[in-house]
Design a protein around this motif. Sequence first.
Motif, PDB file in Angstrom:
ATOM      1  N   SER A 356      -0.544 -19.722 -27.809  1.00 20.17           N
ATOM      2  CA  SER A 356      -1.390 -20.904 -27.991  1.00 20.17           C
ATOM      3  C   SER A 356      -2.705 -20.821 -27.235  1.00 20.17           C
ATOM      4  O   SER A 356      -3.699 -21.458 -27.605  1.00 20.17           O
ATOM      5  CB  SER A 356      -0.643 -22.163 -27.549  1.00 20.17           C
ATOM      6  OG  SER A 356      -0.415 -22.121 -26.157  1.00 20.17           O
ATOM      7  N   TYR A 357      -2.756 -20.035 -26.149  1.00 19.77           N
ATOM      8  CA  TYR A 357      -3.968 -19.978 -25.333  1.00 19.77           C
ATOM      9  C   TYR A 357      -5.133 -19.305 -26.059  1.00 19.77           C
ATOM     10  O   TYR A 357      -6.278 -19.372 -25.595  1.00 19.77           O
ATOM     11  CB  TYR A 357      -3.674 -19.255 -24.013  1.00 19.77           C
ATOM     12  CG  TYR A 357      -2.836 -20.092 -23.062  1.00 19.77           C
ATOM     13  CD1 TYR A 357      -3.386 -21.199 -22.414  1.00 19.77           C
ATOM     14  CD2 TYR A 357      -1.497 -19.798 -22.845  1.00 19.77           C
ATOM     15  CE1 TYR A 357      -2.631 -21.973 -21.561  1.00 19.77           C
ATOM     16  CE2 TYR A 357      -0.719 -20.573 -21.987  1.00 19.77           C
ATOM     17  CZ  TYR A 357      -1.294 -21.661 -21.351  1.00 19.77           C
ATOM     18  OH  TYR A 357      -0.537 -22.444 -20.508  1.00 19.77           O
ATOM     19  N   ALA A 358      -4.863 -18.681 -27.171  1.00 20.18           N
ATOM     20  CA  ALA A 358      -5.951 -18.132 -27.982  1.00 20.18           C
ATOM     21  C   ALA A 358      -6.707 -19.234 -28.702  1.00 20.18           C
ATOM     22  O   ALA A 358      -7.838 -19.036 -29.147  1.00 20.18           O
ATOM     23  CB  ALA A 358      -5.394 -17.142 -29.007  1.00 20.18           C
ATOM     24  N   PHE A 359      -6.090 -20.427 -28.815  1.00 20.02           N
ATOM     25  CA  PHE A 359      -6.679 -21.521 -29.572  1.00 20.02           C
ATOM     26  C   PHE A 359      -7.068 -22.721 -28.716  1.00 20.02           C
ATOM     27  O   PHE A 359      -7.858 -23.555 -29.139  1.00 20.02           O
ATOM     28  CB  PHE A 359      -5.697 -22.005 -30.654  1.00 20.02           C
ATOM     29  CG  PHE A 359      -5.308 -20.943 -31.626  1.00 20.02           C
ATOM     30  CD1 PHE A 359      -6.055 -20.733 -32.771  1.00 20.02           C
ATOM     31  CD2 PHE A 359      -4.207 -20.135 -31.398  1.00 20.02           C
ATOM     32  CE1 PHE A 359      -5.706 -19.741 -33.675  1.00 20.02           C
ATOM     33  CE2 PHE A 359      -3.847 -19.143 -32.295  1.00 20.02           C
ATOM     34  CZ  PHE A 359      -4.604 -18.945 -33.425  1.00 20.02           C
ATOM     35  N   SER A 360      -6.506 -22.843 -27.548  1.00 25.19           N
ATOM     36  CA  SER A 360      -6.786 -24.014 -26.725  1.00 25.19           C
ATOM     37  C   SER A 360      -6.540 -23.680 -25.256  1.00 25.19           C
ATOM     38  O   SER A 360      -5.643 -22.885 -24.932  1.00 25.19           O
ATOM     39  CB  SER A 360      -5.889 -25.194 -27.142  1.00 25.19           C
ATOM     40  OG  SER A 360      -6.052 -26.288 -26.266  1.00 25.19           O
ATOM     41  N   SER A 361      -7.335 -24.311 -24.388  1.00 25.26           N
ATOM     42  CA  SER A 361      -7.152 -24.128 -22.943  1.00 25.26           C
ATOM     43  C   SER A 361      -6.221 -25.182 -22.358  1.00 25.26           C
ATOM     44  O   SER A 361      -5.901 -25.137 -21.171  1.00 25.26           O
ATOM     45  CB  SER A 361      -8.520 -24.207 -22.228  1.00 25.26           C
ATOM     46  OG  SER A 361      -9.409 -23.250 -22.756  1.00 25.26           O
ATOM     47  N   SER A 362      -5.782 -26.128 -23.189  1.00 25.02           N
ATOM     48  CA  SER A 362      -4.949 -27.228 -22.717  1.00 25.02           C
ATOM     49  C   SER A 362      -3.531 -26.765 -22.403  1.00 25.02           C
ATOM     50  O   SER A 362      -2.865 -26.151 -23.241  1.00 25.02           O
ATOM     51  CB  SER A 362      -4.899 -28.342 -23.781  1.00 25.02           C
ATOM     52  OG  SER A 362      -3.931 -29.315 -23.443  1.00 25.02           O
ATOM     53  N   VAL A 363      -3.062 -27.088 -21.182  1.00 24.25           N
ATOM     54  CA  VAL A 363      -1.693 -26.737 -20.785  1.00 24.25           C
ATOM     55  C   VAL A 363      -0.684 -27.544 -21.590  1.00 24.25           C
ATOM     56  O   VAL A 363       0.373 -27.043 -21.983  1.00 24.25           O
ATOM     57  CB  VAL A 363      -1.495 -26.976 -19.278  1.00 24.25           C
ATOM     58  CG1 VAL A 363      -0.045 -26.708 -18.875  1.00 24.25           C
ATOM     59  CG2 VAL A 363      -2.431 -26.086 -18.465  1.00 24.25           C
ATOM     60  N   GLU A 364      -1.015 -28.827 -21.891  1.00 22.87           N
ATOM     61  CA  GLU A 364      -0.103 -29.673 -22.665  1.00 22.87           C
ATOM     62  C   GLU A 364       0.096 -29.131 -24.079  1.00 22.87           C
ATOM     63  O   GLU A 364       1.213 -29.103 -24.604  1.00 22.87           O
ATOM     64  CB  GLU A 364      -0.650 -31.108 -22.728  1.00 22.87           C
ATOM     65  CG  GLU A 364      -0.582 -31.864 -21.427  1.00 22.87           C
ATOM     66  CD  GLU A 364      -1.078 -33.286 -21.600  1.00 22.87           C
ATOM     67  OE1 GLU A 364      -0.246 -34.184 -21.827  1.00 22.87           O
ATOM     68  OE2 GLU A 364      -2.302 -33.491 -21.530  1.00 22.87           O
ATOM     69  N   VAL A 365      -1.007 -28.718 -24.686  1.00 22.71           N
ATOM     70  CA  VAL A 365      -0.912 -28.132 -26.035  1.00 22.71           C
ATOM     71  C   VAL A 365      -0.088 -26.848 -25.988  1.00 22.71           C
ATOM     72  O   VAL A 365       0.753 -26.602 -26.860  1.00 22.71           O
ATOM     73  CB  VAL A 365      -2.321 -27.852 -26.600  1.00 22.71           C
ATOM     74  CG1 VAL A 365      -2.222 -27.064 -27.911  1.00 22.71           C
ATOM     75  CG2 VAL A 365      -3.073 -29.157 -26.837  1.00 22.71           C
ATOM     76  N   ALA A 366      -0.301 -26.041 -24.964  1.00 26.11           N
ATOM     77  CA  ALA A 366       0.428 -24.771 -24.835  1.00 26.11           C
ATOM     78  C   ALA A 366       1.931 -25.013 -24.703  1.00 26.11           C
ATOM     79  O   ALA A 366       2.744 -24.297 -25.302  1.00 26.11           O
ATOM     80  CB  ALA A 366      -0.082 -23.993 -23.629  1.00 26.11           C
ATOM     81  N   LYS A 367       2.318 -26.019 -23.925  1.00 22.85           N
ATOM     82  CA  LYS A 367       3.740 -26.337 -23.766  1.00 22.85           C
ATOM     83  C   LYS A 367       4.353 -26.785 -25.086  1.00 22.85           C
ATOM     84  O   LYS A 367       5.482 -26.411 -25.422  1.00 22.85           O
ATOM     85  CB  LYS A 367       3.916 -27.431 -22.712  1.00 22.85           C
ATOM     86  CG  LYS A 367       3.671 -26.969 -21.284  1.00 22.85           C
ATOM     87  CD  LYS A 367       3.883 -28.111 -20.300  1.00 22.85           C
ATOM     88  CE  LYS A 367       3.661 -27.646 -18.863  1.00 22.85           C
ATOM     89  NZ  LYS A 367       3.826 -28.774 -17.894  1.00 22.85           N
ATOM     90  N   GLU A 368       3.605 -27.592 -25.839  1.00 21.09           N
ATOM     91  CA  GLU A 368       4.118 -28.077 -27.125  1.00 21.09           C
ATOM     92  C   GLU A 368       4.270 -26.937 -28.115  1.00 21.09           C
ATOM     93  O   GLU A 368       5.268 -26.850 -28.847  1.00 21.09           O
ATOM     94  CB  GLU A 368       3.172 -29.147 -27.688  1.00 21.09           C
ATOM     95  CG  GLU A 368       3.695 -29.879 -28.906  1.00 21.09           C
ATOM     96  CD  GLU A 368       4.884 -30.767 -28.604  1.00 21.09           C
ATOM     97  OE1 GLU A 368       5.721 -30.952 -29.510  1.00 21.09           O
ATOM     98  OE2 GLU A 368       4.999 -31.255 -27.466  1.00 21.09           O
TER      99      GLU A 368
END
Length: 485
Positions: A356-368
């Motif tokens: 997910s970190y290729a698309f967003s820097s958000s930790v919450e998004v990465a966890k989801e």
Amino acid sequence: MESRVDEELLPSEKGDGEELKGRIWSESKKLWRVSGPAILTRLSVFGMLVVTQAFIGHIGETELAAYALVQSIIVRFAKGILLGMGSALETFCGQAFGARQYQMMGMYMQRSWIVILSTAFLILPLYIFATPILKLLHQDEEIAEAGGKIALWFIPINFYFVFNYTMQMFLQAQLKNSIIAWLASISFTLHVLLSWIFVDKLNLGVGGAMGSMVLSSWLTLAGEFVYVFGGWCPQTWRGFSRSAFSELWPVVKLSVSSGVMICLELWYNSLLILVAAYMKNATIAISAFSICLNISTWELMISFGFLSAASVRVANELGRGDPKAAIFAIKVVSSTSISVGVVFFVLFLALGNVISYAFSSSVEVAKEVSSLSVLLSFSILLNSVQPVLTGVALGAGWQSIVAYVNIGCYYVIGMPLGILLGYLTSLQVKGIWIGMMLGIAAQTLVLICITGRTDWSIQVQKASARLNRWLLPDANESYDHPSHA
């Protein structure tokens, strides 16, 4: 659909192992000659959408959610119509090429342009009024406003779809789609470079990312026009003709059937994104689900390459009048696609925590996204089967039948289950995804049954009747087989 009569084994299946290996090798070469360039083309074209999302995702969460909504709802809706209607050309050109009615292929493409270009103008209001449409769907006002600005950038892409899809199908039916693969790869590379310059270096924001995609896409289209009109398709393109305005109704009917069939597949995921938008913490839910969906769809482009191969090979053999060769082609392309699917299934299981970190820097998004990685992997495995069966349907001209199957499996089974599991349990986004997978699984099983029970000799007769009914008098000349370069 007719029940299949008892068939003899294919000649290759009656012989010894070496003969079977030879048949498989020969069919695999034909398969990869179509699917290889088709995979590279689809990966590059969809990759431009993914790269754009990646750059926009690093601008801000609101922009990422707005882009995800516009791409997943409005663009997929419009793309589904145009790609679906354009898919009718796979049936026309594939069967015409097999029957050596080469001049008719250019005529079929012109007729498709007339029908699909008219449709593209009719759906322009979707882009122009994107903000009120998103607000009407009760989306967050800030996201809807940002989405309206992004949607306007997609208008040139809307018309790019019309010509790109049709010329790709026209060329791949005659095994000349390698030129599209090269052009798409160059455009993808240019898009990455321009996005980096416009967004990271010049700080042009969303406009820079979207402008880069428009420029790169139309570069591909310019190259395709030069190739088709410049004399590299002398047997299949004889110039524009008034005859293109005749016999439009059969094209409209099959285009509408194709449009409904493909739309119902593409809209299915879009509607589930919309459902996710009504959940708690909608921005995170939309972003995570759309990232997983884009990863899945990007990998699905490989399976769509096999879809193209299945469509071309089945259509060619039906047009040529060889039902046993069509059956053998289905077996080979299905086995190949499933093998590739297993590889990506394992790969995404291993990378689920970091992708997910290729698309967003958000930790919450990465966890989801990480919590959805197992479902993502199983979706990818399932997607290695279903597109091939859709390709078989396109090659045989079963669009109307598959449209009804899609309605039942996606919207009677999959979507209601997804909504129930998403809202009535603690599964949330996972529940939506599970429902989506169950719908796809049901459709896959039904298509396996239809394909397995088909009398392919009757399909040959239907293809021959269709081609002879639309054959123009001056297309009866005998030509040498076009170059496959």
